[in-house]
Design a protein around this motif. Structure first.
Motif, PDB file in Angstrom:
ATOM      1  N   ALA A  44     -38.828 -15.651-117.097  1.00  0.00           N
ATOM      2  CA  ALA A  44     -38.136 -15.246-115.869  1.00  0.00           C
ATOM      3  C   ALA A  44     -38.388 -13.767-115.592  1.00  0.00           C
ATOM      4  CB  ALA A  44     -36.643 -15.507-115.999  1.00  0.00           C
ATOM      5  N   GLY A  45     -38.484 -13.448-114.336  1.00  0.00           N
ATOM      6  CA  GLY A  45     -38.748 -12.076-113.942  1.00  0.00           C
ATOM      7  C   GLY A  45     -37.532 -11.175-114.133  1.00  0.00           C
ATOM      8  N   LEU A  46     -37.791  -9.882-114.069  1.00  0.00           N
ATOM      9  CA  LEU A  46     -36.739  -8.893-114.259  1.00  0.00           C
ATOM     10  C   LEU A  46     -35.616  -9.048-113.238  1.00  0.00           C
ATOM     11  CD1 LEU A  46     -36.273  -6.590-116.239  1.00  0.00           C
ATOM     12  CD2 LEU A  46     -37.307  -5.040-114.587  1.00  0.00           C
ATOM     13  N   ALA A  47     -35.968  -9.282-111.991  1.00  0.00           N
ATOM     14  CA  ALA A  47     -34.950  -9.460-110.945  1.00  0.00           C
ATOM     15  C   ALA A  47     -34.099 -10.695-111.229  1.00  0.00           C
ATOM     16  CB  ALA A  47     -35.614  -9.570-109.574  1.00  0.00           C
ATOM     17  N   ASP A  48     -34.732 -11.769-111.690  1.00  0.00           N
ATOM     18  CA  ASP A  48     -33.982 -12.988-112.017  1.00  0.00           C
ATOM     19  C   ASP A  48     -32.996 -12.731-113.147  1.00  0.00           C
ATOM     20  OD1 ASP A  48     -35.267 -14.567-110.115  1.00  0.00           O
ATOM     21  OD2 ASP A  48     -36.878 -15.109-111.500  1.00  0.00           O
ATOM     22  N   LYS A  49     -33.395 -11.956-114.127  1.00  0.00           N
ATOM     23  CA  LYS A  49     -32.540 -11.687-115.283  1.00  0.00           C
ATOM     24  C   LYS A  49     -31.344 -10.812-114.933  1.00  0.00           C
ATOM     25  CE  LYS A  49     -36.066 -12.194-118.818  1.00  0.00           C
ATOM     26  NZ  LYS A  49     -36.833 -11.525-119.867  1.00  0.00           N
ATOM     27  N   PHE A  50     -31.561  -9.824-114.082  1.00  0.00           N
ATOM     28  CA  PHE A  50     -30.508  -8.851-113.811  1.00  0.00           C
ATOM     29  C   PHE A  50     -29.763  -9.082-112.499  1.00  0.00           C
ATOM     30  CE2 PHE A  50     -33.246  -6.688-116.876  1.00  0.00           C
ATOM     31  CZ  PHE A  50     -32.306  -6.493-117.870  1.00  0.00           C
ATOM     32  N   LEU A  51     -30.194 -10.038-111.724  1.00  0.00           N
ATOM     33  CA  LEU A  51     -29.484 -10.369-110.492  1.00  0.00           C
ATOM     34  C   LEU A  51     -28.898 -11.781-110.534  1.00  0.00           C
ATOM     35  CD1 LEU A  51     -31.867  -8.763-107.838  1.00  0.00           C
ATOM     36  CD2 LEU A  51     -29.731  -7.840-108.768  1.00  0.00           C
ATOM     37  N   SER A  52     -28.877 -12.365-111.718  1.00  0.00           N
ATOM     38  CA  SER A  52     -28.309 -13.708-111.853  1.00  0.00           C
ATOM     39  C   SER A  52     -26.792 -13.628-111.708  1.00  0.00           C
ATOM     40  CB  SER A  52     -28.673 -14.319-113.203  1.00  0.00           C
ATOM     41  OG  SER A  52     -27.990 -13.646-114.251  1.00  0.00           O
ATOM     42  N   ILE A  53     -26.188 -14.730-111.327  1.00  0.00           N
ATOM     43  CA  ILE A  53     -24.735 -14.788-111.183  1.00  0.00           C
ATOM     44  C   ILE A  53     -24.056 -14.467-112.511  1.00  0.00           C
ATOM     45  CG2 ILE A  53     -22.798 -16.352-110.767  1.00  0.00           C
ATOM     46  CD1 ILE A  53     -24.566 -17.736-108.651  1.00  0.00           C
ATOM     47  N   ALA A  54     -24.621 -14.984-113.592  1.00  0.00           N
ATOM     48  CA  ALA A  54     -24.016 -14.749-114.911  1.00  0.00           C
ATOM     49  C   ALA A  54     -24.045 -13.265-115.281  1.00  0.00           C
ATOM     50  CB  ALA A  54     -24.729 -15.577-115.974  1.00  0.00           C
ATOM     51  N   PHE A  55     -25.162 -12.584-115.026  1.00  0.00           N
ATOM     52  CA  PHE A  55     -25.269 -11.164-115.382  1.00  0.00           C
ATOM     53  C   PHE A  55     -24.329 -10.317-114.531  1.00  0.00           C
ATOM     54  CE2 PHE A  55     -27.139  -6.922-115.428  1.00  0.00           C
ATOM     55  CZ  PHE A  55     -27.289  -6.730-116.795  1.00  0.00           C
ATOM     56  N   ILE A  56     -24.276 -10.593-113.252  1.00  0.00           N
ATOM     57  CA  ILE A  56     -23.377  -9.851-112.359  1.00  0.00           C
ATOM     58  C   ILE A  56     -21.921 -10.118-112.728  1.00  0.00           C
ATOM     59  CG2 ILE A  56     -22.598  -9.646-109.962  1.00  0.00           C
ATOM     60  CD1 ILE A  56     -25.609 -10.055-109.198  1.00  0.00           C
ATOM     61  N   SER A  57     -21.614 -11.355-113.107  1.00  0.00           N
ATOM     62  CA  SER A  57     -20.249 -11.682-113.565  1.00  0.00           C
ATOM     63  C   SER A  57     -19.900 -10.891-114.824  1.00  0.00           C
ATOM     64  CB  SER A  57     -20.127 -13.182-113.837  1.00  0.00           C
ATOM     65  OG  SER A  57     -20.304 -13.917-112.651  1.00  0.00           O
ATOM     66  N   ALA A  58     -20.858 -10.756-115.731  1.00  0.00           N
ATOM     67  CA  ALA A  58     -20.624  -9.968-116.950  1.00  0.00           C
ATOM     68  C   ALA A  58     -20.272  -8.528-116.599  1.00  0.00           C
ATOM     69  CB  ALA A  58     -21.855 -10.010-117.856  1.00  0.00           C
TER      70      ALA A  58
END
Length: 127
Positions: A44-58
């Motif tokens: 997965a790309g960097l944007a996918d990793k850091f803009l995912s719902i789970a990451f933003i929820s964290a």
């Protein structure tokens, strides 16, 4: 917990509640962070990793943790507040990770958890 509850009665119960909620939100944020790392493909790309719902929820739950912890520090010793918050969070996370991710919960974790909770008790006591 006597030192935490010693003065102010109901008011200090509010700070204890803030700390326990901070421990809970810290645990929730860790669950979301782990989920954000394990729910995506390895490539997965960097944007996918850091803009995912789970990451933003964290991130949101970590922010809530900071607010709750800061509220408790307004009237508590940091030497009592920090171990209570982190220890309670550790306890909740250890149990939650077993149910959410299937992480093992062996005798060594039970022993460590018991020692942490005993440490919290002694750090939070008066004297």
């Amino acid at each position: 917990m006597q030192r935490i509850l010693a003065e102010g009665g109901a008011m200090n119960k509010l700070w204890l509640t803030s700390l326990l909620l901070a421990g809970l939100t810290s645990s929730i944020s860790s669950i979301f962070l782990k989920w954000s790392r394990t729910s995506l493909p390895v490539d997965a790309g960097l944007a996918d990793k850091f803009l995912s719902i789970a990451f933003i929820s964290a991130i949101i739950f970590y922010a809530i943790t900071i607010v709750l912890y800061a509220k408790a520090l307004g009237s508590m010793e940091v030497s009592a507040a920090y171990p209570v918050m982190m220890g309670s969070g550790f306890a909740m996370l250890t149990i939650a990770s077993h149910y959410v991710f299937g992480e093992p919960f062996q005798l060594s974790k039970w022993t460590g958890l018991a020692l942490v909770l005993a440490g919290i008790y002694f750090l939070a006591r008066e004297g």
